[in-house]
Design a protein around this motif. Structure first.
Motif, PDB file in Angstrom:
ATOM      1  N   THR A 292     -19.773  -1.131 -34.751  1.00  0.00           N
ATOM      2  CA  THR A 292     -19.644  -2.353 -33.961  1.00  0.00           C
ATOM      3  C   THR A 292     -20.835  -3.300 -34.059  1.00  0.00           C
ATOM      4  OG1 THR A 292     -20.584  -1.290 -31.982  1.00  0.00           O
ATOM      5  CG2 THR A 292     -18.188  -1.127 -32.294  1.00  0.00           C
ATOM      6  N   SER A 293     -21.997  -2.803 -34.468  1.00  0.00           N
ATOM      7  CA  SER A 293     -23.191  -3.641 -34.444  1.00  0.00           C
ATOM      8  C   SER A 293     -23.831  -3.855 -35.810  1.00  0.00           C
ATOM      9  CB  SER A 293     -24.248  -3.046 -33.499  1.00  0.00           C
ATOM     10  OG  SER A 293     -23.754  -2.940 -32.183  1.00  0.00           O
ATOM     11  N   ILE A 294     -23.727  -2.888 -36.680  1.00  0.00           N
ATOM     12  CA  ILE A 294     -24.398  -2.984 -37.976  1.00  0.00           C
ATOM     13  C   ILE A 294     -23.484  -3.554 -39.049  1.00  0.00           C
ATOM     14  CG2 ILE A 294     -25.538  -1.674 -39.805  1.00  0.00           C
ATOM     15  CD1 ILE A 294     -27.183  -1.991 -37.288  1.00  0.00           C
ATOM     16  N   ARG A 295     -22.234  -3.195 -39.035  1.00  0.00           N
ATOM     17  CA  ARG A 295     -21.309  -3.667 -40.058  1.00  0.00           C
ATOM     18  C   ARG A 295     -21.157  -5.176 -40.014  1.00  0.00           C
ATOM     19  NH1 ARG A 295     -16.097   0.273 -40.577  1.00  0.00           N
ATOM     20  NH2 ARG A 295     -17.239   2.203 -40.897  1.00  0.00           N
ATOM     21  N   GLY A 296     -20.949  -5.733 -41.182  1.00  0.00           N
ATOM     22  CA  GLY A 296     -20.666  -7.157 -41.270  1.00  0.00           C
ATOM     23  C   GLY A 296     -20.552  -7.586 -42.717  1.00  0.00           C
ATOM     24  N   PRO A 297     -19.870  -8.683 -42.962  1.00  0.00           N
ATOM     25  CA  PRO A 297     -19.680  -9.148 -44.332  1.00  0.00           C
ATOM     26  C   PRO A 297     -20.990  -9.596 -44.977  1.00  0.00           C
ATOM     27  CG  PRO A 297     -18.067 -10.127 -42.836  1.00  0.00           C
ATOM     28  CD  PRO A 297     -19.094  -9.459 -41.983  1.00  0.00           C
ATOM     29  N   VAL A 298     -20.991  -9.561 -46.286  1.00  0.00           N
ATOM     30  CA  VAL A 298     -22.131 -10.064 -47.050  1.00  0.00           C
ATOM     31  C   VAL A 298     -22.419 -11.499 -46.624  1.00  0.00           C
ATOM     32  CG1 VAL A 298     -22.909 -10.739 -49.362  1.00  0.00           C
ATOM     33  CG2 VAL A 298     -21.709  -8.566 -49.029  1.00  0.00           C
ATOM     34  N   GLY A 299     -23.699 -11.801 -46.371  1.00  0.00           N
ATOM     35  CA  GLY A 299     -24.110 -13.149 -45.998  1.00  0.00           C
ATOM     36  C   GLY A 299     -24.228 -13.382 -44.510  1.00  0.00           C
ATOM     37  N   THR A 300     -23.713 -12.467 -43.681  1.00  0.00           N
ATOM     38  CA  THR A 300     -23.860 -12.604 -42.235  1.00  0.00           C
ATOM     39  C   THR A 300     -25.152 -11.929 -41.775  1.00  0.00           C
ATOM     40  OG1 THR A 300     -22.536 -10.611 -41.838  1.00  0.00           O
ATOM     41  CG2 THR A 300     -21.376 -12.721 -41.876  1.00  0.00           C
ATOM     42  N   MET A 301     -25.560 -12.221 -40.543  1.00  0.00           N
ATOM     43  CA  MET A 301     -26.876 -11.794 -40.074  1.00  0.00           C
ATOM     44  C   MET A 301     -26.781 -10.849 -38.882  1.00  0.00           C
ATOM     45  SD  MET A 301     -29.077 -15.327 -40.481  1.00  0.00           S
ATOM     46  CE  MET A 301     -27.922 -16.290 -39.506  1.00  0.00           C
ATOM     47  N   VAL A 302     -27.818 -10.035 -38.715  1.00  0.00           N
ATOM     48  CA  VAL A 302     -27.942  -9.141 -37.574  1.00  0.00           C
ATOM     49  C   VAL A 302     -29.394  -9.171 -37.104  1.00  0.00           C
ATOM     50  CG1 VAL A 302     -28.337  -7.125 -39.068  1.00  0.00           C
ATOM     51  CG2 VAL A 302     -27.536  -6.794 -36.720  1.00  0.00           C
ATOM     52  N   ARG A 303     -29.589  -9.161 -35.780  1.00  0.00           N
ATOM     53  CA  ARG A 303     -30.931  -9.233 -35.199  1.00  0.00           C
ATOM     54  C   ARG A 303     -31.324  -7.849 -34.673  1.00  0.00           C
ATOM     55  NH1 ARG A 303     -32.040 -10.960 -29.894  1.00  0.00           N
ATOM     56  NH2 ARG A 303     -29.899 -11.772 -29.859  1.00  0.00           N
ATOM     57  N   LEU A 304     -32.409  -7.312 -35.175  1.00  0.00           N
ATOM     58  CA  LEU A 304     -32.894  -5.986 -34.791  1.00  0.00           C
ATOM     59  C   LEU A 304     -34.214  -6.111 -34.036  1.00  0.00           C
ATOM     60  CD1 LEU A 304     -32.305  -4.086 -38.173  1.00  0.00           C
ATOM     61  CD2 LEU A 304     -30.754  -4.253 -36.215  1.00  0.00           C
ATOM     62  N   SER A 305     -34.299  -5.390 -32.915  1.00  0.00           N
ATOM     63  CA  SER A 305     -35.526  -5.364 -32.109  1.00  0.00           C
ATOM     64  C   SER A 305     -36.204  -4.015 -32.307  1.00  0.00           C
ATOM     65  CB  SER A 305     -35.208  -5.587 -30.631  1.00  0.00           C
ATOM     66  OG  SER A 305     -34.566  -6.845 -30.446  1.00  0.00           O
ATOM     67  N   PHE A 306     -37.459  -4.043 -32.766  1.00  0.00           N
ATOM     68  CA  PHE A 306     -38.188  -2.840 -33.156  1.00  0.00           C
ATOM     69  C   PHE A 306     -39.395  -2.602 -32.252  1.00  0.00           C
ATOM     70  CE2 PHE A 306     -36.226  -4.296 -37.098  1.00  0.00           C
ATOM     71  CZ  PHE A 306     -35.857  -3.135 -37.751  1.00  0.00           C
ATOM     72  N   VAL A 307     -39.810  -1.347 -32.209  1.00  0.00           N
ATOM     73  CA  VAL A 307     -41.118  -0.982 -31.674  1.00  0.00           C
ATOM     74  C   VAL A 307     -41.752  -0.007 -32.659  1.00  0.00           C
ATOM     75  CG1 VAL A 307     -40.159   0.880 -30.248  1.00  0.00           C
ATOM     76  CG2 VAL A 307     -42.402  -0.080 -29.697  1.00  0.00           C
ATOM     77  N   ARG A 308     -43.050  -0.178 -32.914  1.00  0.00           N
ATOM     78  CA  ARG A 308     -43.761   0.712 -33.816  1.00  0.00           C
ATOM     79  C   ARG A 308     -44.468   1.796 -33.006  1.00  0.00           C
ATOM     80  NH1 ARG A 308     -45.100  -3.811 -38.143  1.00  0.00           N
ATOM     81  NH2 ARG A 308     -43.445  -3.231 -39.626  1.00  0.00           N
TER      82      ARG A 308
END
Length: 309
Positions: A90-106
């Motif tokens: 539901t969150s990672i999949r998507g067509p080529v060219g579309t975008m996803v925003r990931l929030s990270f902590v190191r």
């Protein structure tokens, strides 16, 4: 925050899947693979995602994502308490060219956010040290290479190797791709298989898989329920790897990982590679009928094979 991250890092959940397992050719990849961390304070003990691997040249690596970085939100939605396969669908999949925003902590507690654009999967190629060559769609996943005798079927008396590749939704019982996969044998010797020999070997092979799955997933398979039936397919592929081939079609009844018996259509193509003293065998498996789209992907791998580089 640093203390919490340290506790997560040692509690790794066992479900490891590619971060972008996909069901269609036009879906893209971020080039990142995650594991889900265990967190007993969350529903189902499902913690955040930790970066297990970053593929060079793909969006994650280009943007500076590192192994060990932890994702706590995707497109602003927290991942805590959510199952990895659900996040993937539901969150990672998507067509080529579309975008996803990931929030990270190191691990030092610093946080950062990236918006990544999904790109086309690069193909998975067999090791360059092999005398033969083939390519698998990059959205598929591959097991590490196995050597004969196979652990689950040691009585199959060959010497050689087996490569196994799984369709993106191999594990999703609700998907038409469920249990669609392929495997490739590179075997010493030049005596080709006939239908009876193939049927006998496949029965032993899949009975061994049933026993292994039973041990790993807590059920007791009835081996009499495992059935393999093959016949020569004169209308099948006449060449494989650029040389004359023998083709077979069949149906196999096997146990899935839930202890359920399922039927798979099977197609096998074999050839003797000139000058190599080896036989190559390609086996495609799917519940879907031969005209279904998944077979186009399976066929593309078969057709990419070459006896010599």
């Amino acid at each position: 925050m640093p203390g919490k991250i340290a506790s997560w890092a040692f509690l790794v959940w066992f479900a490891t899947v590619p971060i972008s397992s996909l069901a269609a050719d036009n879906f893209g990849t971020l080039g990142i693979r995650f594991e889900q961390l265990y967190d007993d304070a969350q529903p189902g003990q499902r913690g955040p995602l930790v970066v297990l691997d970053v593929v060079e040249g793909l969006p994650g690596a280009k943007a500076g994502v590192h192994k060990g970085d932890i994702v706590f939100a995707i497109d602003g939605t927290r991942v805590l308490g959510r199952a990895l396969d659900e996040i993937n669908r539901t969150s990672i999949r998507g067509p080529v060219g579309t975008m996803v925003r990931l929030s990270f902590v190191r691990l030092d507690g610093s946080q950062y956010e990236l918006t990544l654009t999904r790109m086309t999967y690069p193909p998975l190629n067999n090791p360059a040290s092999d005398p033969f060559a083939y390519a698998v769609p990059g959205s598929w996943r591959m097991d590490p290479r196995y050597s004969f005798p196979l652990q689950w079927a040691p009585s199959i008396a060959y010497q050689g190797i087996e490569d196994v590749a799984f369709s993106p939704d191999f594990d999703d019982a609700a998907s038409p791709e469920y249990h669609s996969y392929l495997f490739f044998w590179w075997l010493e010797g030049t005596v080709p298989l006939d239908a009876n020999h193939l049927e006998s070997e496949m029965l032993v092979y899949f009975q061994g898989i049933a026993e292994q799955r039973g041990r790993n997933h807590g059920f007791s398979p009835k081996l009499s329920q495992v059935v393999a039936s093959y016949s020569s397919d004169t209308s099948g592929e006449q060449t494989f790897g650029g040389v004359p081939a023998r083709s077979y079609q069949g149906v196999v009844s096997i146990y899935d990982t839930h202890g359920k018996v399922i039927k798979l259509n099977s197609e096998v193509v074999t050839c003797v590679c000139p000058g190599s003293n080896h036989m190559a065998a390609f086996v495609g498996m799917s519940q879907q009928p031969r005209h279904a789209g998944i077979w186009k992907q399976i066929d593309s791998v078969r057709d990419s094979f070459r006896c010599n580089r």
